[in-house]
Design an enzyme around this catalytic site. Structure first.
Site, mmCIF file in Angstrom:
data_model
loop_
_atom_site.group_PDB
_atom_site.id
_atom_site.type_symbol
_atom_site.label_atom_id
_atom_site.label_comp_id
_atom_site.label_asym_id
_atom_site.label_seq_id
_atom_site.Cartn_x
_atom_site.Cartn_y
_atom_site.Cartn_z
ATOM 1 N N LYS A 1 -10.089 5.672 -12.648
ATOM 2 C CA LYS A 1 -10.538 6.923 -13.252
ATOM 3 C C LYS A 1 -9.521 8.163 -12.656
ATOM 4 O O LYS A 1 -8.791 7.933 -11.998
ATOM 5 C CB LYS A 1 -11.810 7.570 -12.609
ATOM 6 N N PRO B 1 -3.119 1.618 -9.709
ATOM 7 C CA PRO B 1 -2.488 1.721 -8.403
ATOM 8 C C PRO B 1 -3.440 1.533 -7.393
ATOM 9 O O PRO B 1 -4.503 2.215 -7.405
ATOM 10 C CB PRO B 1 -1.693 3.192 -8.532
ATOM 11 N N ALA C 1 -4.926 2.558 -3.505
ATOM 12 C CA ALA C 1 -4.928 3.895 -2.387
ATOM 13 C C ALA C 1 -4.325 4.966 -3.176
ATOM 14 O O ALA C 1 -3.402 5.636 -2.595
ATOM 15 C CB ALA C 1 -4.241 3.416 -1.297
ATOM 16 N N ALA C 2 -4.777 5.362 -4.555
ATOM 17 C CA ALA C 2 -4.010 6.241 -5.156
ATOM 18 C C ALA C 2 -4.736 7.146 -5.662
ATOM 19 O O ALA C 2 -4.190 8.065 -6.640
ATOM 20 C CB ALA C 2 -2.965 5.585 -6.271
ATOM 21 N N GLY D 1 -9.601 2.368 -7.984
ATOM 22 C CA GLY D 1 -9.341 1.041 -8.047
ATOM 23 C C GLY D 1 -10.418 0.037 -7.410
ATOM 24 O O GLY D 1 -11.057 -0.884 -8.149
ATOM 25 N N SER E 1 -13.948 0.484 -8.665
ATOM 26 C CA SER E 1 -14.029 -0.121 -9.998
ATOM 27 C C SER E 1 -14.257 -1.594 -9.820
ATOM 28 O O SER E 1 -14.788 -2.089 -10.697
ATOM 29 C CB SER E 1 -12.965 0.509 -10.949
ATOM 30 N N ASP F 1 -17.754 6.313 -4.741
ATOM 31 C CA ASP F 1 -17.165 6.242 -6.403
ATOM 32 C C ASP F 1 -17.851 5.101 -7.094
ATOM 33 O O ASP F 1 -17.676 4.974 -8.204
ATOM 34 C CB ASP F 1 -15.814 6.241 -6.282
#
Length: 293
Positions: free
Chosen positions: A11, A95, A97-98, A102, A105, A137
């Site tokens: 996202k 990626p 810790a970006a 991730g 998800s 999230d």
């Protein structure tokens, strides 16, 4: 069904505003979130070996109970008394810790996959109720598409699909702690807020330029001065033709919105030439058509 493969989409935040800090340390936010077609492959398989096994292509990720995908599988296995062993393969491309959710998800994909594989009969709302126990999230990653998030991120309102466009994603070779970024934000005195209402109006009318014009992330006021490479990436994207460019989440991933793929490719070439990013991708938005909006 003994095996299932899913796409866990990353996202971006089209807008991220922080309205205040609660006594418990959580922050009230107002964010516009959007899934993109940059994804991890998540494979679930029933196994004769008891317990939950995590396999991943990244050796620095935890392959045990500290992995949020493991926690998602255990949550449903415990609740529904699933006795099968479960093997979870995570092929990571988002990626890490970006600021692209991730891990969340991946957890959402595991919840979806186990619900289907074992016929648990959970609705989307049922999955979201369980997902929030894993992370803020996760409910959004179950929902996907274009969404307004409020409260501490748990109040989700579906929006019309974002206008079609191309997204350039660039993550430099650095990392930042979300907790530390928010702590530094709390010490700021002069805060410039993004135009979240402008983003919402642009999405509602299907106007990509209006949507892009409202984009902004208050946490850039912490990150960009500290990491000049982020500003350089933003400038390269704008020079390449981006309608706008900004950081997603608490960073350090930057992204730009483009009307044409060729423009995104031009900006990608500029960033590569200057060696500004370690991971860089051109993709497009994941549009979810919803009824009764």
């Amino acid at each position: 069904m003994d095996k299932i493969e899913l796409k866990a989409l990353g996202k971006i935040n089209l807008g991220l505003d922080i309205l205040g800090r609660r006594d418990n340390g959580y922050h009230d936010v107002r964010m516009v979130m959007q899934t993109v077609f940059l994804y991890d492959r998540v494979i679930l398989e029933k196994s004769r070996k008891p317990g939950i096994e995590i396999v991943t292509n990244l050796n620095y990720l935890p392959a045990n109970e500290n992995n949020i995908a493991y926690k998602a599988a255990k949550l449903l296995a415990d609740e529904f008394r699933i006795r099968d062993g479960i093997r979870i393969t995570l092929e990571k491309h988002i990626p890490v810790a970006a600021g692209m959710a991730g891990g969340s998800s991946n957890a959402a994909a595991v919840l979806h996959g186990m619900n289907r594989m074992y016929g648990l009969g959970l609705s989307e709302e049922g999955l979201k109720e369980r997902g929030v126990k894993l992370g803020a999230d996760v409910p959004y990653c179950i929902m996907r598409g274009t969404v307004l998030a409020e409260g501490i991120g748990e109040i989700l309102t579906p929006l019309a699909p974002m206008p079609k466009c191309y997204i350039l994603i660039a993550k430099p070779a650095l990392s930042a702690s979300t907790r530390i970024v928010y702590e530094k934000f709390d010490r700021l005195e002069d805060i410039r807020h993004p135009d979240i209402d402008g983003i919402l109006a642009g999405i509602k009318s299907g106007n990509l330029r209006q949507t892009a014009a409202g984009m902004g992330n208050v946490l850039e006021q912490v990150m960009l001065p500290e990491y000049p490479v982020l500003q350089r990436i933003k400038e390269a994207m704008l020079k390449g033709g981006a309608l706008n460019a900004m950081m997603t989440g608490s960073g350090p991933t930057m992204f730009g919105i483009f009307e044409k793929r060729s423009q995104a490719k031009t900006a990608m070439a500029l960033i590569k030439k200057q060696n500004l990013a370690k991971q860089i991708y051109v993709t497009n938005v994941h549009r979810v058509l919803r009824r009764n909006l």
